[in-house]
Motif scaffolding. Structure first.
Motif, PDB file in Angstrom:
ATOM      1  N   VAL A 133       0.861  -1.184   0.000  1.00 17.59           N
ATOM      2  CA  VAL A 133       0.000   0.000   0.000  1.00 17.59           C
ATOM      3  C   VAL A 133       0.903   1.243   0.000  1.00 17.59           C
ATOM      4  N   THR A 134       0.601   2.200  -0.887  1.00 16.60           N
ATOM      5  CA  THR A 134       1.391   3.439  -0.923  1.00 16.60           C
ATOM      6  C   THR A 134       0.710   4.480  -0.039  1.00 16.60           C
ATOM      7  N   PHE A 135       1.464   5.038   0.899  1.00 22.16           N
ATOM      8  CA  PHE A 135       0.923   6.102   1.751  1.00 22.16           C
ATOM      9  C   PHE A 135       1.439   7.443   1.271  1.00 22.16           C
ATOM     10  N   LYS A 136       0.538   8.347   0.953  1.00 21.04           N
ATOM     11  CA  LYS A 136       0.964   9.725   0.661  1.00 21.04           C
ATOM     12  C   LYS A 136       0.538  10.573   1.842  1.00 21.04           C
ATOM     13  N   LEU A 137       1.432  10.688   2.823  1.00 21.80           N
ATOM     14  CA  LEU A 137       1.121  11.447   4.035  1.00 21.80           C
ATOM     15  C   LEU A 137       1.402  12.923   3.783  1.00 21.80           C
ATOM     16  N   ASN A 138       0.930  13.761   4.701  1.00 18.26           N
ATOM     17  CA  ASN A 138       1.043  15.223   4.523  1.00 18.26           C
ATOM     18  C   ASN A 138       0.422  15.674   3.201  1.00 18.26           C
ATOM     19  N   HIS A 139      -0.602  14.960   2.767  1.00 15.70           N
ATOM     20  CA  HIS A 139      -1.327  15.304   1.540  1.00 15.70           C
ATOM     21  C   HIS A 139      -2.767  15.602   1.901  1.00 15.70           C
ATOM     22  N   GLU A 140      -3.088  16.863   2.061  1.00 17.92           N
ATOM     23  CA  GLU A 140      -4.482  17.196   2.358  1.00 17.92           C
ATOM     24  C   GLU A 140      -5.223  17.393   1.040  1.00 17.92           C
ATOM     25  N   VAL A 141      -6.240  16.579   0.839  1.00 18.16           N
ATOM     26  CA  VAL A 141      -7.025  16.721  -0.392  1.00 18.16           C
ATOM     27  C   VAL A 141      -7.851  18.002  -0.260  1.00 18.16           C
ATOM     28  N   GLY A 142      -7.791  18.834  -1.306  1.00 14.99           N
ATOM     29  CA  GLY A 142      -8.448  20.145  -1.238  1.00 14.99           C
ATOM     30  C   GLY A 142      -7.428  21.240  -0.960  1.00 14.99           C
ATOM     31  N   ARG A 143      -6.203  20.855  -0.571  1.00 11.01           N
ATOM     32  CA  ARG A 143      -5.151  21.850  -0.333  1.00 11.01           C
ATOM     33  C   ARG A 143      -3.871  21.476  -1.084  1.00 11.01           C
ATOM     34  N   ASP A 144      -3.322  20.284  -0.765  1.00  9.71           N
ATOM     35  CA  ASP A 144      -2.064  19.878  -1.415  1.00  9.71           C
ATOM     36  C   ASP A 144      -2.306  19.167  -2.742  1.00  9.71           C
TER      37      ASP A 144
END
Ligand code: FAD
Length: 479
Positions: free
Chosen positions: A213-224
């Motif tokens: 599973v790939t984790f894209k952390l520090n990724h806020e949908v709607g911002r980043d």
């Protein structure tokens, strides 16, 4: 004939794992219950009556096959007990720790109803899977074949993680986007360590990562990253963002310094448990040390706040709730734990406003309540007792009044994403399908603030629905 290992409730009493002394557990954020020893787990599992209609199972949102794994535990067949337990539950050791068993499986156990004291289902469940981890039986998802379809999951709480696990096992490519720097959602940053130690969550995150599973952390949908970008990148999208907008109080001086939100307080405390540097803790604004703390609310979040305050070294901790003990939404077990640790509950008490000096809170203006006539839901509505107001001195007031969903259609510029009148996403029961094609939703963002076990259930159901939809689509493509 071999002796029946079960039905021992007649001769063996209910025995929970040992609870650490309150004086000791006040000092740290470690879990308060010890693990069963092997013999004790067997003994307690053997109390199950193997009744014909297992109410424990039917009252479990995951329909866990409880009688079977209890019998296997009593027989010493722990590996099989683990296999049966994990077949229906992605995170049995987490549910074993934090499910409100008194309202679900254990509360409906037949021998509890007959006055013998419930089988300690949660503790046995925890024991089985903790042992499985120790023995190396818990392995990352390993698909038999890789599929090319991909699913993007927004939110790495239990709902998103449960869906990720199921999809990955089926070979789907899974990417999880989360605005935080660690996965786990409220398991990581909401629920304190004394209920759920953080390495229990982190090893699950690692297991998923090891499984591809790939984790894209520090990724806020709607911002980043925009919702459209996520949608374009994947064949299906699951929204699993939880509910984070705190219900607020519009009372005099409610914006004074020192009147804070429960989620901010708990997030900072959990970050400290990870060893992070957190300014709001160091500067004292979200730190209860040496303070008179008043927590407003009677749910599980309020219980977590009072007990966290005790551990941070508050000089006193009081909990105000507008109904009485019998009518509070939080677990009675947690109230008892809190009382043992030194929390004082002020039942039938509601805030009317706050006193302040130089912009800083100095107290809560409390009005006393009584329970009046039942409202439309049948619950007795609290009424004010005139002339009984008083001021409760406070240096830190924590508002734990519940959570509401963020306005995702506006935040993500998706007016076609339908929501209910409460702002939760409208999604089909059992599949999670939303009004947007190929977009699903699970967990608290659909149900409103709920339970971990329900988020897991939704995630699993949704993954199953997606697998069916993807198979349908690939069959059409192949025609
Ligand atoms: P969450 O766990 O809230 O996870 C949502 C994730 O989505 C978060 O990681 C968040 O960062 C991420 N996210 C949100 N918006 C975005 C965005 N725009 N972009 C990217 N990522 C985003 N339940 C129990 O069963 N037992 C308990 O003891 C218990 N205690 C609780 C204590 C507290 C203090 C709280 C607040 C809740 C508690 N609950 C408990 C409830 C339980 O934690 C939730 O029901 C459960 O976590 C919901 O899971 P979820 O996956 O829907 O959402």
């Amino acid at each position: 004939m071999a002796e029946n290992p079960m039905l021992k409730f007649v001769s063996v009493g209910r025995d929970m794992p040992q609870k650490r002394e309150a004086s000791e557990r006040r000092e740290d954020f470690r879990e308060i219950y010890a693990e069963y020893a092997d013999a004790k787990a067997k003994e307690q599992a053997s109390r199950c009556s193997q009744c014909g209609v297992p109410y424990c199972q039917s009252h479990c949102p995951l329909h866990n096959n409880i009688p079977d794994w209890l019998k296997l535990t009593a027989e010493g067949r722990l590996r099989e007990a683990y296999e049966v337990s994990q077949a229906t539950n992605t995170f049995p050791e987490i549910c074993g720790r934090i499910c409100p068993q008194d309202r679900l499986c254990e509360g409906n156990c037949v021998i509890e109803q007959s006055g013998h004291g419930t089988v300690t289902i949660g503790s046995v469940e925890k024991y089985i899977t903790d042992t499985a981890w120790e023995e190396g039986w818990v392995v990352p998802p390993k698909p038999v074949r890789e599929r090319k379809e991909s699913v993007g999951i927004i939110g790495a709480g239990p709902g998103g993680l449960a869906a990720a696990d199921m999809l990955r096992r089926a070979g789907v490519q899974v990417t999880i986007y989360d605005r935080y720097d660690r996965a786990g959602g409220l398991l990581t940053y909401g629920i304190p360590g004394f209920k759920l130690e953080k390495d229990v969550v982190m090893r699950r995150n690692k297991q998923l990562e090891d499984g591809g599973v790939t984790f894209k952390l520090n990724h806020e949908v709607g911002r980043d990253i925009s919702f459209e970008q996520v949608r374009e990148a994947h064949d299906a999208v699951i929204i699993a963002t939880g509910v984070y907008k705190s219900r607020d109080l519009t009372l005099p001086n409610a914006t004074s310094g020192g009147v804070v939100k429960a989620i901010d307080f708990l997030t900072v405390s959990n970050r400290k448990s990870f060893g992070d540097e957190v300014e709001a803790f160091e500067d004292g604004s979200l730190n209860a040390e040496g303070k008179r703390v008043v927590v407003i609310g009677g749910g599980d979040t309020a219980m977590d706040c009072v007990r966290t305050s005790i551990r941070q070294g508050a000089s006193s901790v009081k909990c105000l709730y507008r109904r009485d003990r019998a009518n509070m939404p939080g677990s009675q077990r947690e109230v008892q734990n809190a009382e043992e640790e030194g929390v004082v509950f002020e039942w039938l008490s509601a805030p009317k406003g706050f006193t302040e000096e130089g912009g800083k809170v100095t107290g809560v203006m409390v009005q006393k309540m009584r329970l009046g006539a039942p409202d439309a839901t049948g619950r007795q509505a609290p009424e004010v007792i005139e002339g009984a107001d008083y001021v409760e001195g406070a240096d830190l007031v924590i508002k734990a009044l519940g959570f509401e969903p963020e306005d995702l259609p506006t935040l993500w510029d998706q007016p076609e994403l339908e929501v209910t009148r409460w702002g939760t996403i409208k999604a089909e029961f059992t599949t999670g399908k939303t009004a947007l094609d190929g977009v699903y939703a699970v967990g608290d963002i659909v149900r409103g603030a709920s339970l971990v076990v329900w988020a897991i259930r939704d995630g699993r159901d949704c993954a199953e629905a997606i697998l069916k939809d993807l198979s349908g689509a690939s069959a059409i493509a192949a025609e």
